[in-house]
Design a protein around this motif. Structure first.
Motif, mmCIF file in Angstrom:
data_model
loop_
_atom_site.group_PDB
_atom_site.id
_atom_site.type_symbol
_atom_site.label_atom_id
_atom_site.label_comp_id
_atom_site.label_asym_id
_atom_site.label_seq_id
_atom_site.Cartn_x
_atom_site.Cartn_y
_atom_site.Cartn_z
ATOM 1 N N ASP A 1 0.827 -1.215 0.000
ATOM 2 C CA ASP A 1 0.000 0.000 0.000
ATOM 3 C C ASP A 1 0.856 1.256 0.000
ATOM 4 O O ASP A 1 0.460 2.288 -0.559
ATOM 5 C CB ASP A 1 -0.921 -0.004 1.223
ATOM 6 C CG ASP A 1 -1.973 -1.093 1.144
ATOM 7 O OD1 ASP A 1 -2.673 -1.164 0.117
ATOM 8 O OD2 ASP A 1 -2.080 -1.891 2.087
ATOM 9 N N LEU A 2 2.030 1.170 0.608
ATOM 10 C CA LEU A 2 2.916 2.330 0.633
ATOM 11 C C LEU A 2 3.407 2.655 -0.773
ATOM 12 O O LEU A 2 3.577 3.822 -1.127
ATOM 13 C CB LEU A 2 4.099 2.044 1.555
ATOM 14 C CG LEU A 2 5.043 3.211 1.854
ATOM 15 C CD1 LEU A 2 4.308 4.344 2.553
ATOM 16 C CD2 LEU A 2 6.228 2.739 2.684
ATOM 17 N N LEU B 1 10.323 1.072 3.314
ATOM 18 C CA LEU B 1 10.937 2.232 2.676
ATOM 19 C C LEU B 1 12.072 1.824 1.743
ATOM 20 O O LEU B 1 12.253 2.399 0.668
ATOM 21 C CB LEU B 1 11.480 3.187 3.741
ATOM 22 C CG LEU B 1 10.443 3.959 4.574
ATOM 23 C CD1 LEU B 1 11.147 4.685 5.703
ATOM 24 C CD2 LEU B 1 9.684 4.946 3.702
ATOM 25 N N MET B 2 12.809 0.823 2.140
ATOM 26 C CA MET B 2 13.989 0.435 1.362
ATOM 27 C C MET B 2 13.626 -0.269 0.065
ATOM 28 O O MET B 2 14.395 -0.256 -0.889
ATOM 29 C CB MET B 2 14.886 -0.466 2.204
ATOM 30 C CG MET B 2 15.543 0.250 3.372
ATOM 31 S SD MET B 2 16.455 -0.891 4.418
ATOM 32 C CE MET B 2 17.696 -1.475 3.266
ATOM 33 N N GLY B 3 12.448 -0.900 0.001
ATOM 34 C CA GLY B 3 12.065 -1.635 -1.195
ATOM 35 C C GLY B 3 11.966 -0.746 -2.423
ATOM 36 O O GLY B 3 12.456 -1.093 -3.495
ATOM 37 N N ASP B 4 11.320 0.383 -2.295
ATOM 38 C CA ASP B 4 11.182 1.335 -3.403
ATOM 39 C C ASP B 4 11.108 2.733 -2.791
ATOM 40 O O ASP B 4 10.021 3.290 -2.595
ATOM 41 C CB ASP B 4 9.923 1.027 -4.218
ATOM 42 C CG ASP B 4 9.874 1.798 -5.529
ATOM 43 O OD1 ASP B 4 10.523 2.854 -5.612
ATOM 44 O OD2 ASP B 4 9.192 1.335 -6.460
ATOM 45 N N PRO B 5 12.252 3.333 -2.457
ATOM 46 C CA PRO B 5 12.264 4.603 -1.729
ATOM 47 C C PRO B 5 11.526 5.732 -2.433
ATOM 48 O O PRO B 5 10.900 6.567 -1.777
ATOM 49 C CB PRO B 5 13.761 4.913 -1.606
ATOM 50 C CG PRO B 5 14.450 3.597 -1.771
ATOM 51 C CD PRO B 5 13.599 2.815 -2.712
ATOM 52 N N VAL B 6 11.582 5.765 -3.762
ATOM 53 C CA VAL B 6 10.968 6.882 -4.487
ATOM 54 C C VAL B 6 9.452 6.861 -4.318
ATOM 55 O O VAL B 6 8.832 7.869 -3.943
ATOM 56 C CB VAL B 6 11.354 6.817 -5.983
ATOM 57 C CG1 VAL B 6 10.609 7.905 -6.759
ATOM 58 C CG2 VAL B 6 12.862 6.978 -6.144
ATOM 59 N N ARG B 7 8.825 5.720 -4.594
ATOM 60 C CA ARG B 7 7.365 5.640 -4.455
ATOM 61 C C ARG B 7 6.939 5.749 -2.998
ATOM 62 O O ARG B 7 5.899 6.349 -2.688
ATOM 63 C CB ARG B 7 6.863 4.335 -5.065
ATOM 64 C CG ARG B 7 6.897 4.322 -6.585
ATOM 65 C CD ARG B 7 6.023 3.223 -7.156
ATOM 66 N NE ARG B 7 6.566 1.897 -6.859
ATOM 67 C CZ ARG B 7 5.918 0.761 -7.104
ATOM 68 N NH1 ARG B 7 4.692 0.799 -7.611
ATOM 69 N NH2 ARG B 7 6.481 -0.404 -6.840
ATOM 70 N N ALA B 8 7.728 5.153 -2.094
ATOM 71 C CA ALA B 8 7.389 5.244 -0.672
ATOM 72 C C ALA B 8 7.424 6.694 -0.201
ATOM 73 O O ALA B 8 6.525 7.147 0.525
ATOM 74 C CB ALA B 8 8.367 4.391 0.139
ATOM 75 N N TYR B 9 8.439 7.431 -0.592
ATOM 76 C CA TYR B 9 8.553 8.837 -0.188
ATOM 77 C C TYR B 9 7.380 9.647 -0.738
ATOM 78 O O TYR B 9 6.822 10.516 -0.048
ATOM 79 C CB TYR B 9 9.872 9.407 -0.699
ATOM 80 C CG TYR B 9 10.111 10.847 -0.317
ATOM 81 C CD1 TYR B 9 10.546 11.180 0.962
ATOM 82 C CD2 TYR B 9 9.900 11.876 -1.230
ATOM 83 C CE1 TYR B 9 10.759 12.502 1.327
ATOM 84 C CE2 TYR B 9 10.109 13.196 -0.880
ATOM 85 C CZ TYR B 9 10.544 13.503 0.397
ATOM 86 O OH TYR B 9 10.751 14.815 0.737
ATOM 87 N N SER B 10 6.969 9.351 -1.978
ATOM 88 C CA SER B 10 5.840 10.073 -2.573
ATOM 89 C C SER B 10 4.565 9.840 -1.775
ATOM 90 O O SER B 10 3.804 10.785 -1.508
ATOM 91 C CB SER B 10 5.648 9.610 -4.021
ATOM 92 O OG SER B 10 4.478 10.173 -4.583
#
Length: 680
Positions: free
Chosen positions: A514-515, A547-556
């Protein structure tokens, strides 16, 4: 073509010979010798005929030029039209010359296969017995193709030849079945029947060409040469058929068995006997293709296939499943420990560099192991379990792993559990419930917030642990259904508490799935508006691993959550690998110290130092700190000395339903008020 049947005999008799097989071999040989001696008077006249020697020469040339290959099980397959000449000899000159011709041709093929004299004799004896059956029919029918004049006589001669061919087929195929039955414990008639049907057709083609050859030999000896082209065509078609069959069972690049070939070998071997299936996956093979090209990658795969074949124990079968995945079937392996030893030997051999184009290429691999019958009684199950073990080895960073049902997320039991969980989420009822664990201020003891925790009571299995539920659902779309359900229930509960004048902040967990998608943000905003709940009463907890799996999408997604006024907490702090970077970049409101550190504070000075440093770091950044797993008063006191913001754990209260929490909070307020009055 008849040697396709011989291949079955070769495969059977090269295995260990049980007593009954030795008795059977002796009887076949005895019958062959007796029949040869009984008809030996036919030889002096026959050897003086040019046609006999011409056919014998052609038969020996055909044997020397026969197409020889191996099937996926390692048995020899020989495509050779010698039977056409030897059966014509039975029709023309009798039994003994035919046995002599066939024995010479069998010896030529046997020498090409480097077979033993004993086995060559056994195969020749089987032919001799079959020729005897055909010869008996010929003697009874006594065909005279050049003396008969009436239609009835000609039909009778034709019927005799057909019956003789049928007798040969029946006896020869029966011997093949008997041999396979005596030497193969896993004999399965259903599979042999289909194979025998093809072999019978091939043999019949040669047998029914023999009368043409026999007539040609009587009319004009040179007419015998005219049979070469038809026989070549028949052999060519048989060769193409054999190559096509092999292609269906073998990998075209390496020549190893493919998945279908491995399954056939498994069916041959199982028969209740133990064996191991090793599944191997090369590490970083994609880098070889990217750096050196696919041609070099293919050559590397061929070299690895050859190395695996050399290192596989006797009787084992190596297969390539596709890409850089290989599998090895090893019979006789009884348990996981023994299978691990085989895997270690194979992996050690692979670890040696492969030299291609003056370049040494390092090769490593991971292996998954499953043992038959303990971890799978059929090929599909054993393959799936070995695959599960392989990816568990990769996940753990080990070179090899055995199948463990506890980590099999796709076992039938877990798939059933997942289906039940989906049904519970999509259906109204009390199977799915949220319990709330209080978070209180360490300095004042005031109830500040709660964390929503999942509880699922299965209708037949009872309470299912939350880690088990999450492990089953986290990589599926069911995880999104769970997040939506949690948001709906939490916001509705907040509205109910507000009606009771209870204002709390509720922390909810969202998954990595979901993140990365960000769809839950809009759903959360909609529910807050619908229930008129202030967004600051919701806090979303995320983990470092997510967060580490896909930092860009998670940060968004985190920025969108903060944008609607919902706070974000970093859960399980200290268990990841880049926590400080996240603290610097993300707009966090809180960090939660992992329970593994908090629980060890009382006994481990290192854990106490980590907790103290984390709390000080959070304070310097203006963040709240929450200690999870506070189980006793001593740990509470140590946390208070560090000036940690909030405590959560059984020392405060166990998780409880929403209605019970409201009563607990009221009773706690009354108790604290009474204690304050007593103190005054």
């Amino acid at each position: 073509m008849e040697a396709i049947v011989v291949a079955l005999t070769l495969r059977a008799t090269r295995s260990s010979r049980p007593p009954w097989m030795a008795i059977y071999s002796g009887l076949v040989g005895l019958v062959a010798v007796v029949m040869f001696i009984a008809t030996a008077e036919q030889i002096p006249h026959t050897v003086s005929l040019p046609a006999f020697w011409l056919m014998t020469g052609l038969a020996l040339v055909a044997a020397a030029l026969a197409f020889v290959t191996t099937d996926i099980r390692g048995a020899s397959v020989v495509l050779c039209p010698v039977l056409c000449f030897s059966f014509a000899t039975v029709l023309c000159w009798g039994l003994a010359p035919a046995i002599l011709m066939q024995t010479l041709a069998t010896a030529v093929v046997g020498l090409r296969l480097r077979d033993s004299a004993k086995h060559i004799g056994f195969i020749a004896a089987q032919y001799a017995v079959a020729f005897t059956a055909a010869y008996v029919v010929v003697q009874i029918g006594d065909p005279k193709p050049f003396a008969t004049t009436t239609v009835v006589e000609r039909l009778s001669d034709t019927a005799t030849v057909i019956l003789a061919a049928a007798a040969f087929l029946a006896v020869f195929l029966a011997q093949t079945i008997i041999t396979a039955r005596l030497t193969s414990p896993g004999f399965q008639w259903q599979k042999v029947r289909a194979s025998l049907a093809h072999q019978a057709l091939f043999l019949a083609s040669l047998l029914l060409l023999s009368p043409v050859l026999a007539v040609a030999a009587h009319v004009n000896v040179f007419f015998v040469l005219l049979i070469i082209l038809p026989l070549y065509a028949v052999q060519k078609m048989a060769r193409l058929s054999a190559e096509r069959d092999r292609a269906a069972w073998a990998d075209p690049l390496t020549g190893l068995a493919n998945r279908r070939g491995l399954q056939a070998r498994f069916d041959d071997l199982r028969a209740g006997k133990p064996m191991a299936l090793l599944m191997l996956d090369l590490d970083r093979f994609k880098h070889v293709n990217d750096a050196l090209g696919h041609d070099v990658g293919d050559r590397l795969l061929v070299a690895i296939a050859q190395r695996l074949t050399r290192q596989t124990p006797a009787g084992g079968t190596v297969g390539r499943l596709g890409g850089d995945e290989f599998a090895i079937l090893v019979p006789g392996v009884r348990d996981a420990e023994e299978a691990h030893e085989v895997a270690r030997t194979v992996l050690a051999a692979l670890a040696q560099p492969v030299r291609l184009d003056e370049l040494d290429i390092d090769v490593t691999a991971s292996a998954g192991v499953a043992v038959h019958p303990d971890q799978g009684t059929d090929f599909a199950t054993l393959m799936r379990h070995a695959d599960v073990a392989l990816y568990e080895a990769k996940r753990r960073g080990d070179s090899a792993a055995s199948y463990d049902p506890c980590v099999d997320l796709n076992s039938p039991q877990r798939l059933g559990l997942l289906a039940d969980f989906r049904r519970a989420l999509e259906s109204p009822g009390d199977e799915i419930a949220l319990h709330y664990q209080p978070q209180v201020a360490l300095d004042s003891g005031e109830l500040v917030g709660v964390e929503a925790l999942l509880r699922w009571t299965h209708p037949t299995r009872g309470l299912i642990s939350t880690p088990e539920v999450l492990q089953v659902a986290e990589h599926t779309s069911v995880m999104h259904l769970l997040t939506v359900r949690v948001i709906d229930d939490v916001v509705a509960q907040l509205a109910a508490w507000r009606a009771q004048n209870l204002r709390l902040r509720v922390s909810i967990n969202i998954s990595a799935r979901d993140l990365y998608s960000g769809e839950v943000v809009e759903h959360l905003a909609t529910r807050l508006r619908e229930y008129d709940v202030p967004p600051d009463q919701i806090q979303v907890e995320i983990t470092e691993s997510a967060l580490m799996g896909d930092p860009v999408r998670a940060y968004s997604t985190v920025m969108k959550i903060v944008g609607i006024g919902v706070a974000v907490s970093l859960d399980d702090f200290g268990t990841g690998y880049s926590s400080l970077q996240h603290l610097r970049k993300l707009p966090l409101a809180e960090i939660k110290v992992d329970r593994s550190f908090v629980a060890g504070m009382a006994d481990n000075s290192d854990d106490a130092a980590i907790v103290r440093s984390t709390v000080e770091l959070a304070a310097s950044l203006g963040l709240r700190s929450v200690a999870e797993g506070v189980e006793n008063e001593y740990t509470w006191g140590m946390l208070a000395q560090t000036h940690c913001s909030l405590a959560q754990g059984w020392s405060v209260a166990r998780p409880m339903p929403g209605a019970e929490l409201a009563r607990w909070h009221t009773n706690r307020l009354h108790a604290r008020a009474s204690q304050a009055q007593l103190t005054l």
